[in-house]
Scaffold this motif. Structure first.
Motif, short mmCIF file in Angstrom:
data_model
loop_
_atom_site.label_atom_id
_atom_site.label_comp_id
_atom_site.label_asym_id
_atom_site.label_seq_id
_atom_site.Cartn_x
_atom_site.Cartn_y
_atom_site.Cartn_z
N UNK A 1 0.47 -6.02 -0.87
CA UNK A 1 2.10 -6.23 -0.96
C UNK A 1 2.60 -6.92 0.12
N UNK A 2 2.07 -8.22 0.49
CA UNK A 2 2.78 -8.96 1.55
C UNK A 2 4.01 -9.61 1.10
N UNK A 3 5.20 -9.30 1.81
CA UNK A 3 6.47 -9.56 1.36
C UNK A 3 7.21 -8.36 0.86
N UNK A 4 6.70 -7.29 0.55
CA UNK A 4 7.31 -6.15 -0.13
C UNK A 4 6.97 -5.12 0.93
N UNK A 5 7.95 -5.13 1.93
CA UNK A 5 7.59 -4.10 2.87
C UNK A 5 8.01 -2.57 2.41
N UNK A 6 8.89 -2.49 1.72
CA UNK A 6 9.36 -1.11 1.04
C UNK A 6 8.44 -0.52 0.15
N UNK A 7 7.69 -1.48 -0.51
CA UNK A 7 6.85 -1.10 -1.63
C UNK A 7 5.54 -0.51 -0.77
N UNK A 8 5.34 -1.35 0.31
CA UNK A 8 3.93 -1.11 0.95
C UNK A 8 3.94 0.12 1.78
N UNK A 9 5.12 0.43 2.34
CA UNK A 9 5.49 1.77 2.92
C UNK A 9 5.46 2.90 2.06
N UNK A 10 5.91 2.82 0.79
CA UNK A 10 5.87 3.88 -0.36
C UNK A 10 4.39 4.25 -0.46
N UNK A 11 3.55 3.13 -0.79
CA UNK A 11 2.30 3.17 -1.22
C UNK A 11 1.27 4.02 -0.03
N UNK A 12 1.64 3.59 1.18
CA UNK A 12 1.10 4.34 2.16
C UNK A 12 1.30 5.88 2.43
N UNK A 13 2.74 5.94 2.32
CA UNK A 13 3.01 7.46 2.13
C UNK A 13 2.58 8.11 1.05
N UNK A 14 2.31 7.62 -0.36
CA UNK A 14 1.81 8.25 -1.37
C UNK A 14 0.35 8.54 -1.05
N UNK A 15 -0.28 7.55 -0.44
CA UNK A 15 -1.69 7.61 -0.13
C UNK A 15 -2.08 8.78 0.65
N UNK A 16 -1.10 8.88 1.76
CA UNK A 16 -1.32 10.03 2.67
C UNK A 16 -0.97 11.31 1.99
N UNK A 17 0.09 11.43 1.34
CA UNK A 17 0.20 12.89 0.63
C UNK A 17 -0.71 13.13 -0.43
N UNK A 18 -1.37 12.10 -1.21
CA UNK A 18 -2.54 12.36 -2.16
C UNK A 18 -3.75 12.94 -1.26
N UNK A 19 -4.00 12.36 -0.08
CA UNK A 19 -5.04 12.80 0.68
C UNK A 19 -4.82 14.32 1.20
N UNK A 20 -3.59 14.79 1.39
CA UNK A 20 -3.47 16.11 1.94
C UNK A 20 -3.60 16.98 0.95
N UNK A 83 1.76 -2.90 8.40
CA UNK A 83 3.05 -3.11 7.55
C UNK A 83 4.06 -3.82 8.25
N UNK A 84 4.44 -2.74 9.33
CA UNK A 84 5.67 -3.20 10.27
C UNK A 84 5.39 -4.54 10.84
N UNK A 85 4.20 -4.59 11.32
CA UNK A 85 3.75 -5.99 12.01
C UNK A 85 4.30 -7.14 11.32
N UNK A 86 3.58 -7.12 9.91
CA UNK A 86 3.89 -8.20 8.97
C UNK A 86 5.31 -8.43 8.51
N UNK A 87 6.09 -7.42 8.70
CA UNK A 87 7.56 -7.43 8.56
C UNK A 87 8.24 -8.14 9.83
N UNK A 88 7.74 -8.29 11.17
CA UNK A 88 8.06 -8.73 12.33
C UNK A 88 8.62 -7.63 13.03
N UNK A 89 8.44 -6.47 12.74
CA UNK A 89 8.81 -5.41 13.62
C UNK A 89 7.77 -5.12 14.62
N UNK A 90 7.71 -5.89 15.62
CA UNK A 90 6.48 -5.81 16.53
C UNK A 90 6.47 -4.57 17.20
#
Length: 427
Positions: A1-20, A83-90
């Motif tokens: 999801x390069x270029x779509x930070x919001x969607x990438x963050x949502x996918x990370x959160x969903x994967x974490x929740x699914x695992x729990x 995800x944050x690194x690719x968005x420039x939030x080093x």
């Protein structure tokens, strides 16, 4: 999801929740639940969620479940950081990388056991996280941390990351950053030891002695890392022909040119410039078909020509340097290749490097008027640069240095003294 930070963050959160959720048995009864091949008891689930169990002792399953939870959290925070690194939030990314490393420290992974109890693989991703952290720290100009993380990475994984030429190149570039900062933070009355003292690299890589040595004289370790990078990227490993990483080889060679110039080895630097340019006739290289090279290669080749100018001047052959900078169009071509970007800041840095080299070259030949002209142009182009408080007003200092040198060469002692009294700071 390069270029779509919001969607990438949502996918990370969903994967974490699914695992729990997969750790808890749907009916909530006593029994077992399965997640990614891990079999857990309900007591284990309670242990993972921080809830006290009726069990009086923690079973092996409980312990493995806790490790699995920490392992998943390490993956989650590593992905979040990327995800944050690719968005420039080093700096935000560095914060999450530190979380990932902390969670991996809780996971006990024996060197001889890369599987969970049910046979599912559990690779040690600590080296991967350290590598990512090192690259991120380099972007944040935290060169010491970048070096330490990459050293730890290749130490943990000598058979994988330790065999990658780019890891050693990255360590060398981090040390060059440390050396560059030393040049600016050291006052004009202090001296920096620019020597290749091989005794400084006899200590273990990443040890306290090594970290102490690189803080005072990183050049020997830089040469050691670059030599390793060149050996691994040249296309020959342990007598066997392998695929060469020509891009890495070229980058490491250019870094080697810089180090040799710092060590006052102008002849050695010039030979390496010829290796990069693939020709003994450096001036003729500018007339080659530029479409045959990538933008990164064009940038390195242009920098090699600038370094060659400095080497020629140090060797007492400024006329050869003048052939490289024979016209205004040649200077513009050099600046264009170095910039290779539409960024105003990159273009300003490229113009500064080109004009500063031209000023030094003309000054060496005694053409002081042309030298002053190019020095004054550095002041104009750096108006687009972001102010760096640690480096001061570098354009103004450089121009004053050129004028000071010209005054002294022309015998204008009073003019030189006037410049020194003008409060120019570092000279």
């Amino acid at each position: 999801m390069r270029g779509n930070t919001t969607k990438s963050l949502k996918l990370c959160a969903e994967a974490r929740t699914s695992g729990k959720k997969s750790r808890v048995k749907p009916n909530g009864g006593v029994g077992q639940s399965e997640e990614n091949g891990f079999v857990h008891t309900d007591d284990a689930v309670a242990f993972t969620n921080g809830i006290k169990s009726d069990a009086t002792t923690t079973t092996e399953e409980d312990f493995e479940t806790q490790m699995a939870n920490d392992y998943d959290e390490a993956i989650y925070y590593n992905n979040l950081a990327m995800v944050h690194q690719s968005a420039g939030k080093i700096h935000v990314a560095l914060h999450y990388y530190s979380y990932a490393i902390s969670y991996m420290e809780n996971v006990q992974l024996p060197n001889d056991n890369y599987f969970w109890s049910d046979g599912v693989p559990r690779p040690n991703i600590t080296a991967d996280i350290l590598s990512n952290t090192s690259l991120c720290a380099f972007q944040a100009h935290d060169y010491k941390r970048a070096y330490e993380c990459m050293v730890h990475c290749v130490t943990l994984s000598p058979s994988i990351f330790g065999k990658r030429a780019r890891c050693w190149l990255h360590m060398a570039q981090s040390l060059i950053g440390i050396h560059g900062n030393q040049q600016w933070t050291t006052s004009s009355n202090d001296s920096i030891r620019l020597t290749n003292d091989t005794s400084l690299i006899e200590c273990t890589l990443g040890s306290e002695d090594d970290l102490r040595n690189i803080s005072t004289n990183p050049l020997p370790r830089i040469l050691s890392c670059l030599e390793k990078a060149q050996n691994l990227s040249s296309g020959s490993k342990e007598g066997k022909d392998v695929d060469a990483d020509l891009d890495c080889f070229e980058a490491s060679t250019l870094s080697l040119v810089y180090v040799k110039l710092e060590l006052k080895d102008a002849a050695g630097a010039l030979e390496k410039c010829k290796v990069i340019l693939g020709s003994d006739n450096i001036a003729a290289v500018a007339k080659e078909d530029r479409s045959n090279y990538t933008s990164a290669s064009l940038r390195r080749r242009a920098m090699a020509r600038l370094y060659a100018c400095e080497a020629f001047c140090r060797l007492g052959d400024p006329n050869s340097a003048l052939f490289i900078m024979e016209s205004e169009s040649a200077l513009q071509c050099l600046a264009s290749d170095i910039s290779a970007s539409s960024s105003t800041q990159h273009d300003a840095y490229a113009q500064f490097a080109t004009r500063a080299t031209a000023s030094g070259t003309f000054s060496t030949t005694g053409s002081f008027d042309r030298s002053k002209l190019h020095a004054s142009m550095t002041t104009r182009v750096t108006e687009n640069l972001t102010a760096d408080k640690t480096k001061g007003n570098i354009d103004n200092v450089f121009e004053k240095r050129v004028h000071l040198f010209s005054r002294l060469k022309e015998g204008d002692t009073e003019g030189a003294i006037a410049i020194l009294r003008s409060g120019m700071g570092r000279v």
